[in-house]
Design a protein around this motif. Structure first.
Motif, PDB file in Angstrom:
ATOM      1  N   GLN A 297       0.825  -1.215   0.000  1.00 17.21           N
ATOM      2  CA  GLN A 297       0.000   0.000   0.000  1.00 17.21           C
ATOM      3  C   GLN A 297       0.854   1.257   0.000  1.00 17.21           C
ATOM      4  O   GLN A 297       0.626   2.189  -0.778  1.00 17.21           O
ATOM      5  CB  GLN A 297      -0.919   0.018   1.229  1.00 17.21           C
ATOM      6  N   THR A 298       1.826   1.303   0.889  1.00 17.02           N
ATOM      7  CA  THR A 298       2.645   2.520   1.025  1.00 17.02           C
ATOM      8  C   THR A 298       3.431   2.807  -0.251  1.00 17.02           C
ATOM      9  O   THR A 298       3.557   3.970  -0.661  1.00 17.02           O
ATOM     10  CB  THR A 298       3.610   2.386   2.202  1.00 17.02           C
ATOM     11  N   GLU A 299       3.951   1.765  -0.910  1.00 10.39           N
ATOM     12  CA  GLU A 299       4.675   1.983  -2.167  1.00 10.39           C
ATOM     13  C   GLU A 299       3.738   2.473  -3.258  1.00 10.39           C
ATOM     14  O   GLU A 299       4.119   3.311  -4.083  1.00 10.39           O
ATOM     15  CB  GLU A 299       5.364   0.675  -2.596  1.00 10.39           C
ATOM     16  N   THR A 300       2.529   1.982  -3.247  1.00 14.06           N
ATOM     17  CA  THR A 300       1.553   2.406  -4.258  1.00 14.06           C
ATOM     18  C   THR A 300       1.175   3.868  -4.077  1.00 14.06           C
ATOM     19  O   THR A 300       1.067   4.633  -5.042  1.00 14.06           O
ATOM     20  CB  THR A 300       0.294   1.530  -4.182  1.00 14.06           C
ATOM     21  N   VAL A 301       1.008   4.266  -2.799  1.00 14.70           N
ATOM     22  CA  VAL A 301       0.636   5.655  -2.528  1.00 14.70           C
ATOM     23  C   VAL A 301       1.705   6.612  -3.038  1.00 14.70           C
ATOM     24  O   VAL A 301       1.405   7.692  -3.556  1.00 14.70           O
ATOM     25  CB  VAL A 301       0.385   5.850  -1.020  1.00 14.70           C
ATOM     26  N   LYS A 302       2.952   6.246  -2.925  1.00 10.43           N
ATOM     27  CA  LYS A 302       4.043   7.122  -3.388  1.00 10.43           C
ATOM     28  C   LYS A 302       3.915   7.416  -4.879  1.00 10.43           C
ATOM     29  O   LYS A 302       4.015   8.573  -5.308  1.00 10.43           O
ATOM     30  CB  LYS A 302       5.386   6.469  -3.081  1.00 10.43           C
ATOM     31  N   VAL A 303       3.682   6.377  -5.685  1.00  6.17           N
ATOM     32  CA  VAL A 303       3.605   6.603  -7.137  1.00  6.17           C
ATOM     33  C   VAL A 303       2.299   7.303  -7.520  1.00  6.17           C
ATOM     34  O   VAL A 303       2.252   8.067  -8.494  1.00  6.17           O
ATOM     35  CB  VAL A 303       3.768   5.277  -7.919  1.00  6.17           C
ATOM     36  N   ILE A 304       1.232   7.040  -6.722  1.00  4.10           N
ATOM     37  CA  ILE A 304      -0.026   7.756  -6.996  1.00  4.10           C
ATOM     38  C   ILE A 304       0.178   9.258  -6.846  1.00  4.10           C
ATOM     39  O   ILE A 304      -0.203  10.059  -7.706  1.00  4.10           O
ATOM     40  CB  ILE A 304      -1.146   7.275  -6.052  1.00  4.10           C
ATOM     41  N   PHE A 305       0.830   9.634  -5.735  1.00  2.00           N
ATOM     42  CA  PHE A 305       1.018  11.070  -5.506  1.00  2.00           C
ATOM     43  C   PHE A 305       2.036  11.676  -6.452  1.00  2.00           C
ATOM     44  O   PHE A 305       1.940  12.858  -6.794  1.00  2.00           O
ATOM     45  CB  PHE A 305       1.388  11.325  -4.039  1.00  2.00           C
ATOM     46  N   GLU A 306       2.990  10.903  -6.893  1.00  2.01           N
ATOM     47  CA  GLU A 306       3.927  11.428  -7.883  1.00  2.01           C
ATOM     48  C   GLU A 306       3.179  11.776  -9.162  1.00  2.01           C
ATOM     49  O   GLU A 306       3.458  12.807  -9.798  1.00  2.01           O
ATOM     50  CB  GLU A 306       5.030  10.401  -8.161  1.00  2.01           C
ATOM     51  N   GLU A 307       2.213  10.953  -9.554  1.00  2.00           N
ATOM     52  CA  GLU A 307       1.411  11.244 -10.751  1.00  2.00           C
ATOM     53  C   GLU A 307       0.486  12.438 -10.499  1.00  2.00           C
ATOM     54  O   GLU A 307       0.290  13.275 -11.379  1.00  2.00           O
ATOM     55  CB  GLU A 307       0.591  10.014 -11.144  1.00  2.00           C
ATOM     56  N   PHE A 308      -0.087  12.512  -9.289  1.00  2.00           N
ATOM     57  CA  PHE A 308      -0.907  13.676  -8.938  1.00  2.00           C
ATOM     58  C   PHE A 308      -0.106  14.961  -9.081  1.00  2.00           C
ATOM     59  O   PHE A 308      -0.576  15.955  -9.634  1.00  2.00           O
ATOM     60  CB  PHE A 308      -1.420  13.540  -7.505  1.00  2.00           C
ATOM     61  N   TYR A 309       1.107  14.943  -8.539  1.00  3.01           N
ATOM     62  CA  TYR A 309       1.934  16.148  -8.577  1.00  3.01           C
ATOM     63  C   TYR A 309       2.336  16.504 -10.006  1.00  3.01           C
ATOM     64  O   TYR A 309       2.457  17.686 -10.355  1.00  3.01           O
ATOM     65  CB  TYR A 309       3.166  15.961  -7.702  1.00  3.01           C
ATOM     66  N   ASP A 310       2.549  15.494 -10.832  1.00  2.00           N
ATOM     67  CA  ASP A 310       2.871  15.767 -12.241  1.00  2.00           C
ATOM     68  C   ASP A 310       1.710  16.490 -12.923  1.00  2.00           C
ATOM     69  O   ASP A 310       1.918  17.420 -13.709  1.00  2.00           O
ATOM     70  CB  ASP A 310       3.179  14.458 -12.977  1.00  2.00           C
ATOM     71  N   GLN A 311       0.482  16.068 -12.623  1.00  2.00           N
ATOM     72  CA  GLN A 311      -0.680  16.751 -13.190  1.00  2.00           C
ATOM     73  C   GLN A 311      -0.789  18.166 -12.648  1.00  2.00           C
ATOM     74  O   GLN A 311      -1.074  19.111 -13.391  1.00  2.00           O
ATOM     75  CB  GLN A 311      -1.969  15.982 -12.891  1.00  2.00           C
ATOM     76  N   GLY A 312      -0.533  18.331 -11.336  1.00  2.00           N
ATOM     77  CA  GLY A 312      -0.570  19.670 -10.752  1.00  2.00           C
ATOM     78  C   GLY A 312       0.449  20.589 -11.386  1.00  2.00           C
ATOM     79  O   GLY A 312       0.166  21.768 -11.646  1.00  2.00           O
TER      80      GLY A 312
END
Length: 697
Positions: A627-642
């Motif tokens: 879970q924790t590793e998945t959250v890291k890449v999710i937020f990296e993609e969120f930040y890329d969109q931001g």
């Protein structure tokens, strides 16, 4: 012998007058006129009473036949006047009317014979009628009289007057427009008719070409130039198109011997063309101003460029130059030179104005056709390039074929399986294994096709932080674990659609959500109005299946194939979270009522849709370290969109704002204590991330 003796003789011999009247000596028209006069004299002819109008074609609500008669006889003035007479009589409710046609030879009574022909008989104009309406055209010429042998009130006279005034004016302007008048000889009339018919036929031909025959701009230009020259009887014709960007006019179809060879150039498409600055010459002036020019003596006009004549030896005398417009913008200029017989006339200008409208439509559509054709060729080239680079190669297929998995992998059948530890070779290998495990006993497929399909799917996932091939594989594995542990829950076709949908559900994902696609007005958002990315993922799936050697469904019957594709579309679209909440709500209502029945198609589709979302968000059900590793890449993609939104001048939401990452733990802890239920599974995942890295951990 005097009148009294004649009357007495006729009284004594009554058969004589009767035999004479019914003999060939007396025409039908004369007999009818006598009858009308007798009825009027002895007041035996009266207008019908109110409410019982005279029945006739002009009283009928459907005047289509009369309109056709007028159109077919528009060049017959007498027929038009006769119809006006009948119309007036029926409007006021009387048949006691007579048309007297006036011309230089005198007055003529107009009667219709039994076979429908109009006959004229010379009469002396008398004032015996109760009312006479004189018909005078707009040229102050008396062209006829309508004699009413009955009393008319003021309203009826006003009606007759209005009808005759408009009809006479229409007759006059019709003759004026077609350049016909009473004094015109038959040869001029026939020439005008032939010219109008010639123009009409060409306009129809141009209109037909707009939809059928246009294959290139040059074909249209040749057709336009050939007809333009014949239309006004010119010696030469030129058509120039306008290049508004460079302030020039140019032509691709031209006779170099009659033009300025110094201006000939080869354009980017390898075609010869001649170009002039819009500030020079007659054509340039018309292109700049949009006003047509009719010049009777070219050498007396300061705008005329005499250099062309001096180089070619040709002598320009008369010029007719007209603009071609689309939406008020000049797109071209047609120039006619040297009319064979005198100067260009006003009639030539009128004809060419009509021609220019159709010419503009034809050129506009030809330009669009050329653009579409070039775009189509570029699109085909792009597809070929993309197909080459997006399809796996033979070496990749052969490498995977050499590895066989013969034993059952029990660990793979659990939701807790960690796909992150698999290598780039193992992921497609296990995807092939999972497909074979589920469908080998049911579906006939080529192993090479299956390997190509899986490898090409992998290649069509973009290298984004989260929605990549690893995510697609993880979702497919979750569905595999579900299906292998409940083999009887769905039919083989449904299971096949579910597994393929999970494997392909995020194909060509750009790392941006649907809201971003719509806000930024991306091409995908222009194509799809709802579930933008999900519809694109489905279309990419179909595209891969259609590639040579990739169709893993080809053994299915036609009906099974359609059914499977329909299920795949349903399942991939279900991964749109905007649809998930409504699907979940519907399913909850059914469950709360105790009405759930897996055998009902509606309930099965809802279950499949919710399962797709569950597999899509399966990371939250994985062990803590996954879970924790998945959250890291999710937020990296969120930040890329931001970051992308900020570059476009838009402020991203806090969850996608890299500059507010340090506030994330506080935001998520506030969410934990402020909400009983989370709105999305992503927020739950963010909470886990916040707890792990917050000071209160």
């Amino acid at each position: 012998m005097d009148e009294n003796l004649v009357v007495q003789y006729l009284r004594d011999h009554p058969n004589l007058i009767e035999d004479y009247i019914v003999s060939d000596e007396i025409s039908n028209e004369t007999f009818e006129r006598w009858s009308v006069r007798r009825n009027i004299k002895f007041k035996k002819y009266k207008k019908p009473s109110t409410g019982t109008p005279v029945v006739g074609p002009w009283n009928d609500l459907d005047l289509s036949m009369k309109r056709r008669v007028i159109l077919e006889t528009s060049d017959n003035r007498t027929r038009i006047l006769y119809e006006i007479t009948q119309c007036c009589g029926q409007l006021i409710g009387t048949n006691s009317v007579e048309l007297i046609v006036q011309n230089d030879e005198g007055a003529f009574s107009c009667r219709k014979t039994e076979d429908g022909e109009l006959k004229l008989k010379k009469v002396k104009t008398t004032k015996s009628a109760d009312y006479i309406q004189t018909i005078v055209n707009a040229g102050n010429q008396t062209i006829g009289e309508i004699h009413f042998y009955t009393q008319l009130d003021q309203t009826e006279k006003s009606i007759v007057n209005a009808v005759c005034t408009w009809a006479a004016a229409a007759n006059y302007f019709s003759e004026l427009y077609t350049h016909k008048n009473v004094a015109s000889d038959s040869q001029d009339i026939h020439e005008n008719i032939a010219k109008q018919r010639k123009l009409s036929n060409f306009l129809l031909d141009v209109a037909r070409s707009i939809f059928h025959d246009i294959v290139s701009m040059d074909a249209v230009i040749i057709k336009v130039m050939n007809f333009a020259q014949k239309l006004v009887d010119a010696d030469r014709a030129s058509l120039f198109l306008v290049d508004a960007k460079n302030k020039q006019i140019y032509a691709r179809i031209f006779d170099v011997g009659t033009g300025d060879e110094e201006h000939v150039r080869v354009n980017s498409e390898g075609q010869k063309e001649i170009r002039f600055d819009m500030s020079k010459g007659i054509a340039g002036h018309v292109a700049s101003t949009g006003d047509g020019l009719n010049i009777e003596n070219a050498y007396e006009d300061e705008r005329f460029n005499q250099d062309v004549d001096s180089k070619t030896g040709y002598t320009t005398k008369t010029i007719l130059c007209m603009p071609i417009l689309i939406r008020g913008i000049v797109i071209g200029v047609v120039q006619m030179v040297n009319k064979h017989n005198g100067a260009f006339t006003r009639q030539d200008e009128d004809a060419f104005e009509i021609f220019a409208v159709y010419c503009g439509l034809a050129l506009h559509h030809a330009k669009l056709y050329d653009k579409i054709r070039r775009s189509e060729q570029k699109y085909r080239v792009a597809l070929e390039v993309l197909a080459y680079h997006s399809v796996c190669n033979a070496d990749e297929v052969n490498k995977l074929k050499k590895i066989e998995i013969n034993n059952r992998i029990v660990e793979l059948e659990t939701i807790d399986f960690n796909g992150m530890r698999l290598s780039e070779l193992e992921k497609p290998l296990y995807a092939v294994y999972m497909f074979k495990s589920l469908f080998s006993d049911y579906l006939r497929f080529e192993t090479d096709d299956l390997i190509r399909f899986v490898l090409t799917v992998r290649k069509n996932y973009r290298r984004v932080a989260y929605h990549n091939w690893a995510h697609g594989w993880s979702v497919a594995h979750a569905m595999f674990a579900t299906l292998v542990n409940s083999p009887e829950a769905f039919t083989k076709l449904e299971a096949l659609a579910l597994y393929v949908s999970c494997l392909c559900h995020d194909l060509d994902h750009r790392g941006k959500n649907n809201a971003y696609m719509k806000t930024m007005s991306t091409p995908l958002a222009a194509i799809y109005s709802t579930s933008v990315m999900e519809r694109h993922h489905f279309n990419q799936t179909v595209t891969i299946l259609q590639q040579d050697g990739h169709n893993i469904l080809k053994s299915l019957s036609s009906e099974e194939y359609k059914q499977t594709l329909s299920l795949i579309k349903h399942c991939i679209l279900a991964t749109d979270l905007a649809l998930f909440f409504s699907n979940k709500a519907k399913l909850n209502v059914i469950l709360d009522k105790g009405e759930f029945d897996i055998n009902r198609q509606e309930h099965r589709l809802l279950t499949q849709a919710v399962m797709m979302t569950g597999c899509d968000l399966v990371a939250s059900a994985k062990p803590w370290n996954i879970q924790t590793e998945t959250v890291k890449v999710i937020f990296e993609e969120f930040y890329d969109q931001g970051d992308a939104e900020r570059l476009s001048g838009k402020d991203p939401i806090a969850m996608m704002d890299r500059n507010q990452a340090h506030l994330l733990p506080q935001m998520q802890v506030s969410e934990l204590f402020g909400l009983v239920k989370y709105q999305t599974i992503i927020q739950k995942t963010c909470y886990h991330y916040a707890i792990m890295y917050s000071p209160c951990h």
